[in-house]
Design a protein around this motif. Sequence first.
Motif, PDB file in Angstrom:
ATOM      1  N   HIS A 170       0.720  -1.234   0.197  1.00 52.35           N
ATOM      2  CA  HIS A 170      -0.178  -0.034   0.114  1.00 52.35           C
ATOM      3  C   HIS A 170       0.735   1.083   0.040  1.00 52.35           C
ATOM      4  O   HIS A 170       0.137   2.233  -0.451  1.00 52.35           O
ATOM      5  N   ARG A 171       2.170   1.158   0.304  1.00 55.57           N
ATOM      6  CA  ARG A 171       2.661   2.338   0.744  1.00 55.57           C
ATOM      7  C   ARG A 171       2.946   3.496  -0.283  1.00 55.57           C
ATOM      8  O   ARG A 171       2.648   4.896  -0.331  1.00 55.57           O
ATOM      9  N   ARG A 172       3.459   3.008  -1.517  1.00 56.44           N
ATOM     10  CA  ARG A 172       3.362   4.007  -2.669  1.00 56.44           C
ATOM     11  C   ARG A 172       2.123   4.667  -3.229  1.00 56.44           C
ATOM     12  O   ARG A 172       1.850   5.771  -3.375  1.00 56.44           O
ATOM     13  N   ARG A 173       1.029   3.824  -3.073  1.00 58.44           N
ATOM     14  CA  ARG A 173      -0.288   4.238  -3.584  1.00 58.44           C
ATOM     15  C   ARG A 173      -0.719   5.345  -2.607  1.00 58.44           C
ATOM     16  O   ARG A 173      -1.429   6.454  -2.839  1.00 58.44           O
ATOM     17  N   VAL A 174      -0.572   5.193  -1.321  1.00 56.71           N
ATOM     18  CA  VAL A 174      -1.195   6.152  -0.053  1.00 56.71           C
ATOM     19  C   VAL A 174      -0.018   7.499  -0.617  1.00 56.71           C
ATOM     20  O   VAL A 174      -0.843   8.647  -0.386  1.00 56.71           O
ATOM     21  N   ASP A 179      -0.489  13.319  -2.326  1.00 61.43           N
ATOM     22  CA  ASP A 179       0.215  14.419  -2.919  1.00 61.43           C
ATOM     23  C   ASP A 179      -0.912  14.720  -4.289  1.00 61.43           C
ATOM     24  O   ASP A 179      -0.602  15.384  -5.193  1.00 61.43           O
ATOM     25  N   SER A 180      -2.076  14.090  -4.297  1.00 61.69           N
ATOM     26  CA  SER A 180      -2.997  14.174  -5.231  1.00 61.69           C
ATOM     27  C   SER A 180      -4.062  15.329  -5.311  1.00 61.69           C
ATOM     28  O   SER A 180      -4.693  15.582  -6.529  1.00 61.69           O
ATOM     29  N   GLY A 181      -4.058  16.064  -4.261  1.00 63.14           N
ATOM     30  CA  GLY A 181      -5.125  17.281  -4.126  1.00 63.14           C
ATOM     31  C   GLY A 181      -6.383  16.706  -3.360  1.00 63.14           C
ATOM     32  O   GLY A 181      -7.356  17.510  -3.377  1.00 63.14           O
ATOM     33  N   ALA A 182      -6.465  15.617  -2.948  1.00 64.90           N
ATOM     34  CA  ALA A 182      -7.582  14.916  -2.240  1.00 64.90           C
ATOM     35  C   ALA A 182      -7.683  15.671  -0.913  1.00 64.90           C
ATOM     36  O   ALA A 182      -6.826  16.061  -0.364  1.00 64.90           O
ATOM     37  N   ASP A 183      -8.999  16.023  -0.516  1.00 64.92           N
ATOM     38  CA  ASP A 183      -9.040  16.443   1.032  1.00 64.92           C
ATOM     39  C   ASP A 183      -8.893  15.564   2.112  1.00 64.92           C
ATOM     40  O   ASP A 183      -8.547  15.707   3.105  1.00 64.92           O
ATOM     41  N   GLU A 201       0.281   2.669  10.412  1.00 62.90           N
ATOM     42  CA  GLU A 201       1.532   2.561  10.375  1.00 62.90           C
ATOM     43  C   GLU A 201       2.201   3.326   9.216  1.00 62.90           C
ATOM     44  O   GLU A 201       3.308   4.094   9.582  1.00 62.90           O
ATOM     45  N   ILE A 202       1.718   3.400   7.963  1.00 60.31           N
ATOM     46  CA  ILE A 202       1.912   3.916   6.837  1.00 60.31           C
ATOM     47  C   ILE A 202       1.729   5.375   7.173  1.00 60.31           C
ATOM     48  O   ILE A 202       2.556   6.134   6.681  1.00 60.31           O
ATOM     49  N   LEU A 203       0.709   5.842   7.721  1.00 59.07           N
ATOM     50  CA  LEU A 203       0.247   7.306   7.775  1.00 59.07           C
ATOM     51  C   LEU A 203       1.167   8.113   8.599  1.00 59.07           C
ATOM     52  O   LEU A 203       1.721   8.918   8.568  1.00 59.07           O
ATOM     53  N   GLU A 204       1.792   7.286   9.779  1.00 59.01           N
ATOM     54  CA  GLU A 204       2.868   7.595  10.560  1.00 59.01           C
ATOM     55  C   GLU A 204       3.986   7.779   9.962  1.00 59.01           C
ATOM     56  O   GLU A 204       4.706   8.797   9.959  1.00 59.01           O
ATOM     57  N   GLU A 205       4.785   6.734   9.505  1.00 61.24           N
ATOM     58  CA  GLU A 205       5.950   6.476   8.846  1.00 61.24           C
ATOM     59  C   GLU A 205       6.120   7.454   7.783  1.00 61.24           C
ATOM     60  O   GLU A 205       7.260   7.962   7.724  1.00 61.24           O
ATOM     61  N   GLU A 206       5.270   7.651   6.992  1.00 57.01           N
ATOM     62  CA  GLU A 206       5.404   8.359   5.676  1.00 57.01           C
ATOM     63  C   GLU A 206       4.937  10.089   6.041  1.00 57.01           C
ATOM     64  O   GLU A 206       4.919  10.579   4.958  1.00 57.01           O
ATOM     65  N   ASP A 207       4.613  10.116   7.305  1.00 56.45           N
ATOM     66  CA  ASP A 207       4.117  11.545   7.457  1.00 56.45           C
ATOM     67  C   ASP A 207       2.975  12.132   6.462  1.00 56.45           C
ATOM     68  O   ASP A 207       3.154  13.213   5.888  1.00 56.45           O
ATOM     69  N   ILE A 208       2.071  11.171   6.277  1.00 59.83           N
ATOM     70  CA  ILE A 208       1.122  11.515   5.421  1.00 59.83           C
ATOM     71  C   ILE A 208       0.152  12.766   6.019  1.00 59.83           C
ATOM     72  O   ILE A 208      -0.178  12.810   7.062  1.00 59.83           O
TER      73      ILE A 208
END
Length: 344
Positions: A170-174, A179-183, A201-208
Amino acid sequence: MGLGREKTRSVMRDLLSQCGGYAVIDGGLATELERHGADLNDPLWSAKCLLSSPQLIKRVHLDYLEAGANIIISASYQATLQGFEAKGIGLAEGEALLRRCVEIACQARDEYYDSATKGSSDDTVDAKAVKHPILVAASVGSYGAYLADGSEYSGIYGETVTLDTLKDFHRRRVQILDDSGADLIAFETIPNKLEAQAYAEILEEEDIKTPAWFSFNSKDGVNVVSGDSIQDCVAIADSCDRVVGVGINCTPPRFIDGLIQSVQKGTTKPILIYPNSGETYDPDRKEWVPSTGVSDEGFVSYVCKWNESGASLIGGCCRTTPNTIRAVSKALSSKKEFCCTRDR
């Protein structure tokens, strides 16, 4: 970072404030595309229309906006880099298609606002936004949705699929959708606790930076479809600062009220629900089998009860239509008339 986190948390709060305490989510996308003639018998499912008929996706988004939806969900549920690769689509083009899902939804929102302001004495988009605020949510489907083998409805992936397997998938898709402009990023139809943990964990690790919601599905009204405890799943969502809403989707309407109560026990975050029509999907035959499905009128008969029970964002999933969402919007906007209040 503190300011950024506060801004993330405020997105849902601001929407609900502008909408009077509740908001309307759109309805089924893929089944509505099929109703318009799209053939989605393909591992990419609704994402197939990105290649064949993107204008149809926008048309369905517009239909839901005209029906009163405050949140439209992009066609990226089954759009994965791995799925595109299996179709011979290279990485760069696959990433562009993911962004295109959100672009189409944003274009639909812009067109809706443009149409709504024509002929108005107050022709500013911002003024219309206050009256009918609209957010675009970038959909993320489960690993099982990519497999297209029915495991999204069971949550049973096998012992070889680990937390790291799911994070790598999932990581790269997230990252791209961030960075797509979604809210918002809508993690939908989450079938098990492991996948919820991978998302958190992806949300935290990648600082989404884009705020997210987690939405689980259930087939018994007690647990998520894998059998994992709904309370355990909600606890994962509640503990993640970047998650601004928690709820249930693609679940029969008759189970929703009890599930709202279960979700409430584990979080104070806004609760969102968007059930399916109550019909059963046969993953082997790849078709919907009428069973305990309800009509639009039957579906809407639950809406005020769900709102009173604690759901502040309500919409529909598979086999619901713009007519369903129009009725949901009408019921909520007139809830003093339609619902029995505590004063009665």
